[in-house]
Design an enzyme around this catalytic site. Sequence first.
Site, PDB file in Angstrom:
ATOM      1  N   ARG A   1      -2.883  -4.366   7.896  1.00 36.51           N
ATOM      2  CA  ARG A   1      -3.744  -3.328   8.484  1.00 36.51           C
ATOM      3  C   ARG A   1      -4.978  -3.934   9.152  1.00 36.51           C
ATOM      4  O   ARG A   1      -5.465  -3.413  10.158  1.00 36.51           O
ATOM      5  CB  ARG A   1      -4.125  -2.272   7.450  1.00 36.51           C
ATOM      6  CG  ARG A   1      -4.728  -2.765   6.190  1.00 36.51           C
ATOM      7  CD  ARG A   1      -4.625  -1.668   5.109  1.00 36.51           C
ATOM      8  NE  ARG A   1      -4.860  -2.196   3.791  1.00 36.51           N
ATOM      9  CZ  ARG A   1      -5.997  -2.051   3.126  1.00 36.51           C
ATOM     10  NH1 ARG A   1      -7.010  -1.412   3.675  1.00 36.51           N
ATOM     11  NH2 ARG A   1      -6.130  -2.541   1.919  1.00 36.51           N
TER      12      ARG A   1
ATOM     13  N   TYR B   1       7.482  -8.234   8.321  1.00 38.19           N
ATOM     14  CA  TYR B   1       7.211  -6.802   8.449  1.00 38.19           C
ATOM     15  C   TYR B   1       7.626  -6.257   9.816  1.00 38.19           C
ATOM     16  O   TYR B   1       7.613  -6.972  10.818  1.00 38.19           O
ATOM     17  CB  TYR B   1       5.714  -6.517   8.292  1.00 38.19           C
ATOM     18  CG  TYR B   1       5.121  -6.885   6.959  1.00 38.19           C
ATOM     19  CD1 TYR B   1       5.172  -6.005   5.884  1.00 38.19           C
ATOM     20  CD2 TYR B   1       4.474  -8.113   6.781  1.00 38.19           C
ATOM     21  CE1 TYR B   1       4.608  -6.335   4.658  1.00 38.19           C
ATOM     22  CE2 TYR B   1       3.903  -8.450   5.561  1.00 38.19           C
ATOM     23  CZ  TYR B   1       3.976  -7.561   4.504  1.00 38.19           C
ATOM     24  OH  TYR B   1       3.421  -7.902   3.306  1.00 38.19           O
TER      25      TYR B   1
ATOM     26  N   ASP C   1      -5.947   2.010   8.190  1.00 35.18           N
ATOM     27  CA  ASP C   1      -4.601   2.588   8.275  1.00 35.18           C
ATOM     28  C   ASP C   1      -4.710   4.093   8.472  1.00 35.18           C
ATOM     29  O   ASP C   1      -5.810   4.646   8.514  1.00 35.18           O
ATOM     30  CB  ASP C   1      -3.749   2.222   7.053  1.00 35.18           C
ATOM     31  CG  ASP C   1      -4.316   2.769   5.744  1.00 35.18           C
ATOM     32  OD1 ASP C   1      -5.057   3.772   5.763  1.00 35.18           O
ATOM     33  OD2 ASP C   1      -3.997   2.190   4.690  1.00 35.18           O
TER      34      ASP C   1
ATOM     35  N   ASP D   1       0.840  -1.195   0.000  1.00 34.54           N
ATOM     36  CA  ASP D   1       0.000   0.000   0.000  1.00 34.54           C
ATOM     37  C   ASP D   1       0.878   1.249   0.000  1.00 34.54           C
ATOM     38  O   ASP D   1       2.049   1.198   0.382  1.00 34.54           O
ATOM     39  CB  ASP D   1      -0.899   0.013   1.237  1.00 34.54           C
ATOM     40  CG  ASP D   1      -1.966  -1.073   1.190  1.00 34.54           C
ATOM     41  OD1 ASP D   1      -2.304  -1.526   0.082  1.00 34.54           O
ATOM     42  OD2 ASP D   1      -2.450  -1.475   2.268  1.00 34.54           O
TER      43      ASP D   1
END
Length: 310
Positions: free
Chosen positions: A179, A71, A85, A43
């Site tokens: 998210r 991540y 988000d 994203d």
Amino acid sequence: MGKGRIDGVLVVDKEEGITSYDVIRKVKRYLRGVKIGYLGTLDPLATGVLPLLIGEGTKLAPFLENGQKVYDATIRLGVTTDTQDKDGRVIREEDLSRWDLTPERIEEVLGEFRGRIKQIPPMFSSKKYRGRPLYKLARRGIEVEREPKEVEIYELELRDVKPPFVRVYLRCSKGTYARTLAHDIGERLGCGGHLFALRRLSNGPFTEKEAMGLDEVVELASRGRLKEAIIPLGEALSFLPSVRLDDEEVWKVRHGGQIERDGEEGFLGLGRLLNSRGDLLAVGEGVRVGRRIWIRPVRVFRIDQEQEEV
């Protein structure tokens, strides 16, 4: 992969604020007419490892796309958004003093999200509903029912707690929405939350060590030196076993034929078929027949004749 061709993987360190396709658009300016794809959408909010598949490298996707993702994620507690988000519209705010947000309580909640879990895909996502991306419906204020999807969280480690921020290390399967995980953790804690920052540290076999900033990629490309940053086809699949072929076997594989090996010289399942120079000719699948292993090509790569020396 001769002098005039570029085939393989280019690992880009995506910056915040641009889409994954924005990265492709910039690289395409220097590789006109060449197919380019990417592994795992990031994203606009996210940064980090974005592998681009270039030329014949686009054929690698089926063998790479199921790789695990790692991540570094930051969750902001107390604020819930419609996109899950920080780029979304705020739909709920909470006074954090009302909730137990000690590291012990947060760790307890994180434990509930390890292993196989089900996620409901967010409305602001590219997942299709009756042929239309969900985000197009969401932009019109339409919400539809979505089927929960099973994903796997291999690691979810608490790294830091500085309210309203919680930082975690995440290693997960393909298809995991970071998210949504941030949103669901916030809901479980009671105060709500959203994904505030996300950096992808690795995607399958590709890590930050190979990643190159987009400005650096553009600089190399503008000087005609982009090939220096390309991971060759065979190296991109180095986690697979390999066998080297003689000239006759190369001809067979190029025309869809099978090859055979003694049990100790072949491989079962997927593996790399290399030409005499060690270049990737095909991905093959080996099966045992008696004491022999028969290997059939499942994906053949186009290699310049002069490179093969056949």
